[in-house]
Design a protein around this motif. Structure first.
Motif, PDB file in Angstrom:
ATOM      1  N   TRP A 209       0.812  -1.220   0.000  1.00  0.00           N
ATOM      2  CA  TRP A 209       0.000   0.000   0.000  1.00  0.00           C
ATOM      3  C   TRP A 209       0.845   1.269   0.000  1.00  0.00           C
ATOM      4  CZ3 TRP A 209      -4.236   1.446  -1.828  1.00  0.00           C
ATOM      5  CH2 TRP A 209      -4.920   2.578  -1.372  1.00  0.00           C
ATOM      6  N   GLY A 210       1.984   1.249   0.659  1.00  0.00           N
ATOM      7  CA  GLY A 210       2.856   2.419   0.655  1.00  0.00           C
ATOM      8  C   GLY A 210       3.539   2.659  -0.677  1.00  0.00           C
ATOM      9  N   PHE A 211       3.412   1.699  -1.598  1.00  0.00           N
ATOM     10  CA  PHE A 211       3.992   1.828  -2.937  1.00  0.00           C
ATOM     11  C   PHE A 211       2.944   2.222  -3.983  1.00  0.00           C
ATOM     12  CE2 PHE A 211       7.041  -1.860  -1.706  1.00  0.00           C
ATOM     13  CZ  PHE A 211       7.765  -0.997  -0.887  1.00  0.00           C
ATOM     14  N   ARG A 212       1.755   2.602  -3.540  1.00  0.00           N
ATOM     15  CA  ARG A 212       0.622   2.754  -4.463  1.00  0.00           C
ATOM     16  C   ARG A 212       0.814   3.841  -5.509  1.00  0.00           C
ATOM     17  NH1 ARG A 212      -0.479   4.456   0.597  1.00  0.00           N
ATOM     18  NH2 ARG A 212      -1.417   6.492   1.005  1.00  0.00           N
ATOM     19  N   HIS A 213       1.759   4.754  -5.311  1.00  0.00           N
ATOM     20  CA  HIS A 213       2.029   5.802  -6.302  1.00  0.00           C
ATOM     21  C   HIS A 213       3.328   5.552  -7.056  1.00  0.00           C
ATOM     22  CE1 HIS A 213      -0.726   9.076  -4.303  1.00  0.00           C
ATOM     23  NE2 HIS A 213      -1.368   8.017  -4.716  1.00  0.00           N
ATOM     24  N   LEU A 214       3.940   4.390  -6.849  1.00  0.00           N
ATOM     25  CA  LEU A 214       5.222   4.091  -7.482  1.00  0.00           C
ATOM     26  C   LEU A 214       5.051   3.052  -8.575  1.00  0.00           C
ATOM     27  CD1 LEU A 214       7.476   3.758  -4.298  1.00  0.00           C
ATOM     28  CD2 LEU A 214       7.208   5.763  -5.780  1.00  0.00           C
ATOM     29  N   PRO A 215       5.785   3.169  -9.661  1.00  0.00           N
ATOM     30  CA  PRO A 215       5.738   2.136 -10.702  1.00  0.00           C
ATOM     31  C   PRO A 215       6.089   0.769 -10.124  1.00  0.00           C
ATOM     32  CG  PRO A 215       6.977   4.061 -11.450  1.00  0.00           C
ATOM     33  CD  PRO A 215       6.730   4.256  -9.984  1.00  0.00           C
ATOM     34  N   MET A 216       5.515  -0.280 -10.707  1.00  0.00           N
ATOM     35  CA  MET A 216       5.675  -1.622 -10.157  1.00  0.00           C
ATOM     36  C   MET A 216       7.137  -2.032 -10.033  1.00  0.00           C
ATOM     37  SD  MET A 216       4.036  -4.206  -8.884  1.00  0.00           S
ATOM     38  CE  MET A 216       2.322  -4.065  -9.440  1.00  0.00           C
ATOM     39  N   ARG A 217       7.957  -1.685 -11.020  1.00  0.00           N
ATOM     40  CA  ARG A 217       9.368  -2.060 -10.945  1.00  0.00           C
ATOM     41  C   ARG A 217      10.017  -1.508  -9.682  1.00  0.00           C
ATOM     42  NH1 ARG A 217      14.049  -3.595 -13.442  1.00  0.00           N
ATOM     43  NH2 ARG A 217      12.844  -4.574 -15.089  1.00  0.00           N
ATOM     44  N   GLU A 218       9.627  -0.312  -9.282  1.00  0.00           N
ATOM     45  CA  GLU A 218      10.231   0.296  -8.100  1.00  0.00           C
ATOM     46  C   GLU A 218       9.846  -0.469  -6.832  1.00  0.00           C
ATOM     47  OE1 GLU A 218      10.973   4.795  -6.302  1.00  0.00           O
ATOM     48  OE2 GLU A 218      10.093   4.499  -8.299  1.00  0.00           O
ATOM     49  N   HIS A 219       8.679  -1.113  -6.814  1.00  0.00           N
ATOM     50  CA  HIS A 219       8.321  -1.959  -5.672  1.00  0.00           C
ATOM     51  C   HIS A 219       9.399  -3.029  -5.479  1.00  0.00           C
ATOM     52  CE1 HIS A 219       3.684  -1.226  -6.208  1.00  0.00           C
ATOM     53  NE2 HIS A 219       4.401  -0.187  -6.623  1.00  0.00           N
ATOM     54  N   PHE A 220       9.751  -3.670  -6.571  1.00  0.00           N
ATOM     55  CA  PHE A 220      10.738  -4.748  -6.516  1.00  0.00           C
ATOM     56  C   PHE A 220      12.124  -4.216  -6.164  1.00  0.00           C
ATOM     57  CE2 PHE A 220       7.323  -6.821  -8.714  1.00  0.00           C
ATOM     58  CZ  PHE A 220       7.447  -8.168  -8.424  1.00  0.00           C
TER      59      PHE A 220
ATOM     60  N   GLY B 117      -6.122  -3.393  -9.324  1.00  0.00           N
ATOM     61  CA  GLY B 117      -7.269  -2.495  -9.342  1.00  0.00           C
ATOM     62  C   GLY B 117      -7.186  -1.371  -8.326  1.00  0.00           C
ATOM     63  N   GLY B 118      -8.296  -0.688  -8.147  1.00  0.00           N
ATOM     64  CA  GLY B 118      -8.355   0.423  -7.215  1.00  0.00           C
ATOM     65  C   GLY B 118      -7.862   1.733  -7.783  1.00  0.00           C
ATOM     66  N   ASN B 119      -7.582   1.768  -9.086  1.00  0.00           N
ATOM     67  CA  ASN B 119      -7.144   2.996  -9.758  1.00  0.00           C
ATOM     68  C   ASN B 119      -5.899   3.596  -9.114  1.00  0.00           C
ATOM     69  OD1 ASN B 119      -9.323   3.030 -11.667  1.00  0.00           O
ATOM     70  ND2 ASN B 119     -10.668   3.727 -10.012  1.00  0.00           N
ATOM     71  N   GLN B 120      -4.964   2.735  -8.744  1.00  0.00           N
ATOM     72  CA  GLN B 120      -3.694   3.176  -8.171  1.00  0.00           C
ATOM     73  C   GLN B 120      -2.571   2.928  -9.170  1.00  0.00           C
ATOM     74  OE1 GLN B 120      -3.572   4.738  -5.320  1.00  0.00           O
ATOM     75  NE2 GLN B 120      -5.639   4.285  -4.587  1.00  0.00           N
ATOM     76  N   GLU B 121      -1.705   3.920  -9.335  1.00  0.00           N
ATOM     77  CA  GLU B 121      -0.588   3.802 -10.284  1.00  0.00           C
ATOM     78  C   GLU B 121       0.286   2.602  -9.969  1.00  0.00           C
ATOM     79  OE1 GLU B 121       3.454   6.284 -11.599  1.00  0.00           O
ATOM     80  OE2 GLU B 121       1.936   7.232 -10.324  1.00  0.00           O
ATOM     81  N   GLY B 122       0.443   2.304  -8.687  1.00  0.00           N
ATOM     82  CA  GLY B 122       1.348   1.250  -8.285  1.00  0.00           C
ATOM     83  C   GLY B 122       0.741  -0.140  -8.283  1.00  0.00           C
ATOM     84  N   ARG B 123      -0.431  -0.301  -8.870  1.00  0.00           N
ATOM     85  CA  ARG B 123      -1.070  -1.613  -8.938  1.00  0.00           C
ATOM     86  C   ARG B 123      -1.275  -2.018 -10.392  1.00  0.00           C
ATOM     87  NH1 ARG B 123      -5.770  -1.769  -4.247  1.00  0.00           N
ATOM     88  NH2 ARG B 123      -4.334  -2.141  -2.515  1.00  0.00           N
ATOM     89  N   LEU B 124      -1.482  -3.296 -10.590  1.00  0.00           N
ATOM     90  CA  LEU B 124      -1.908  -3.741 -11.903  1.00  0.00           C
ATOM     91  C   LEU B 124      -3.293  -3.174 -12.187  1.00  0.00           C
ATOM     92  CD1 LEU B 124      -0.783  -7.505 -11.806  1.00  0.00           C
ATOM     93  CD2 LEU B 124       0.502  -5.503 -12.598  1.00  0.00           C
ATOM     94  N   SER B 125      -3.663  -3.121 -13.445  1.00  0.00           N
ATOM     95  CA  SER B 125      -4.932  -2.507 -13.828  1.00  0.00           C
ATOM     96  C   SER B 125      -6.120  -3.315 -13.314  1.00  0.00           C
ATOM     97  CB  SER B 125      -4.995  -2.359 -15.345  1.00  0.00           C
ATOM     98  OG  SER B 125      -4.899  -3.626 -15.966  1.00  0.00           O
ATOM     99  N   GLU B 126      -7.315  -2.763 -13.454  1.00  0.00           N
ATOM    100  CA  GLU B 126      -8.525  -3.431 -12.959  1.00  0.00           C
ATOM    101  C   GLU B 126      -8.640  -4.857 -13.484  1.00  0.00           C
ATOM    102  OE1 GLU B 126     -11.153  -2.369 -10.876  1.00  0.00           O
ATOM    103  OE2 GLU B 126      -9.832  -0.709 -10.333  1.00  0.00           O
TER     104      GLU B 126
END
Length: 298
Positions: free
Chosen positions: A21-32, A48-57
């Motif tokens: 959840w703290g990564f919700r505004h970060l691109p997925m690669r940055e999570h890793f 889903g949830g319309n968050q940049e840091g998640r996969l799409s709906e």
């Protein structure tokens, strides 16, 4: 001569991973990348949830392939998936659409390799959940559990109240069916036996600050997922903080929890993500240093 040492007491080993959840505004690669920098072996992801840091709906095959390639590149496992849902909606039409969406996203989570899916019961205030809404909610969990069993997945219901925010951005929590002790007992009695709970004691503290057990005694035997965070007072409301930043006693909870799976640090603020994770790990190190029975590993 043989040098004899006293036998050391076996410690409860608790594996620590990283929530998303703290990564919700970060691109997925940055999570890793962040997870790798802290040497985490387990990482939560969201759909889903319309968050940049998640996969799409409803991620397509290319998006899923790209996501799974990150697993291989970073050698980090992502068996935990978060989905946004509410099974306590008042409108039956809206409810059925919500269940359909959840089913499609559960399938996508399975395609991504997830083994557990974190769902919400819902955010309707507990006193407004009448018999009709309750029965629809229970049926939704039976239906989603049937799908999960076919996909070799399990469901974890997050202990999460409803939240409103004031002008000062402080969160005000109210009881949902997943934070009210009596409702939790009813849920356990009526849910499919394999449906468990994502135990988030910080969320329960924020809605029930006088409950020092954070509902542990109600759901201890059904915990199959765990988030680690705390909340700190801000005026009449709360702000999310790292474990160790306020007074939630995680040493006591760890010592009494039956659950022995991965616990995920869920640091929510966005302005100091790395520092918040670092403080959380420092707090776990302090617990381990003082405890005779706990050991943490990432």
């Amino acid at each position: 001569n043989v040098l004899l040492f006293p036998k050391m007491q076996d410690k409860k080993v608790i594996n620590i991973g990283c929530g998303e959840w703290g990564f919700r505004h970060l691109p997925m690669r940055e999570h890793f990348e962040i997870a790798r920098d802290f040497n985490f072996k387990w990482l939560e992801f969201g759909i889903g949830g319309n968050q940049e840091g998640r996969l799409s709906e409803f991620p397509d095959s290319d998006e899923i392939v790209n996501f799974k390639s990150l697993n291989e590149e970073f050698n980090i496992a992502t068996p935990f998936c978060c989905i946004e849902n509410d099974f306590t909606l008042v409108s039956e039409k809206d409810h059925l659409e919500m269940v359909d969406k959840a089913m499609r996203q559960i399938q996508a989570a399975a395609d991504c390799g997830a083994k557990q899916v974190r769902l919400f019961a819902g955010f309707t205030p507990v006193e407004k959940v009448d018999a009709v809404i309750w029965d629809r909610m229970i049926k939704a969990f039976w239906d989603t559990d049937e799908l999960c069993q076919r996909l070799d997945m399990t469901i974890a219901i997050e202990t999460h109240g409803g939240i409103t925010f004031d002008d000062d951005e402080a969160a005000h929590h109210f009881n949902s069916v997943s934070t009210d002790p009596d409702s939790l007992i009813r849920l356990i009695d009526q849910l499919p036996p394999k449906v468990g709970f994502n135990y988030d004691p910080g969320n329960i503290k924020a809605v029930r600050p006088d409950d020092k057990n954070c509902c542990l005694e109600q759901i201890n035997e059904r915990i199959n997922y765990c988030h680690l965070k705390d909340w700190k007072r801000k005026g009449d409301g709360w702000i999310a903080v790292a474990i160790g930043d306020d007074d939630l006693d995680y040493a006591y909870l760890f010592e009494n929890m039956i659950y022995d799976g991965v616990c995920l640090i869920e640091y929510e603020p966005l302005h100091d993500t790395r520092d918040g994770i670092h403080r959380s790990l420092d707090y776990l190190n302090k617990i381990e240093g003082r405890s005779q029975s706990l050991k943490f590993q990432i």
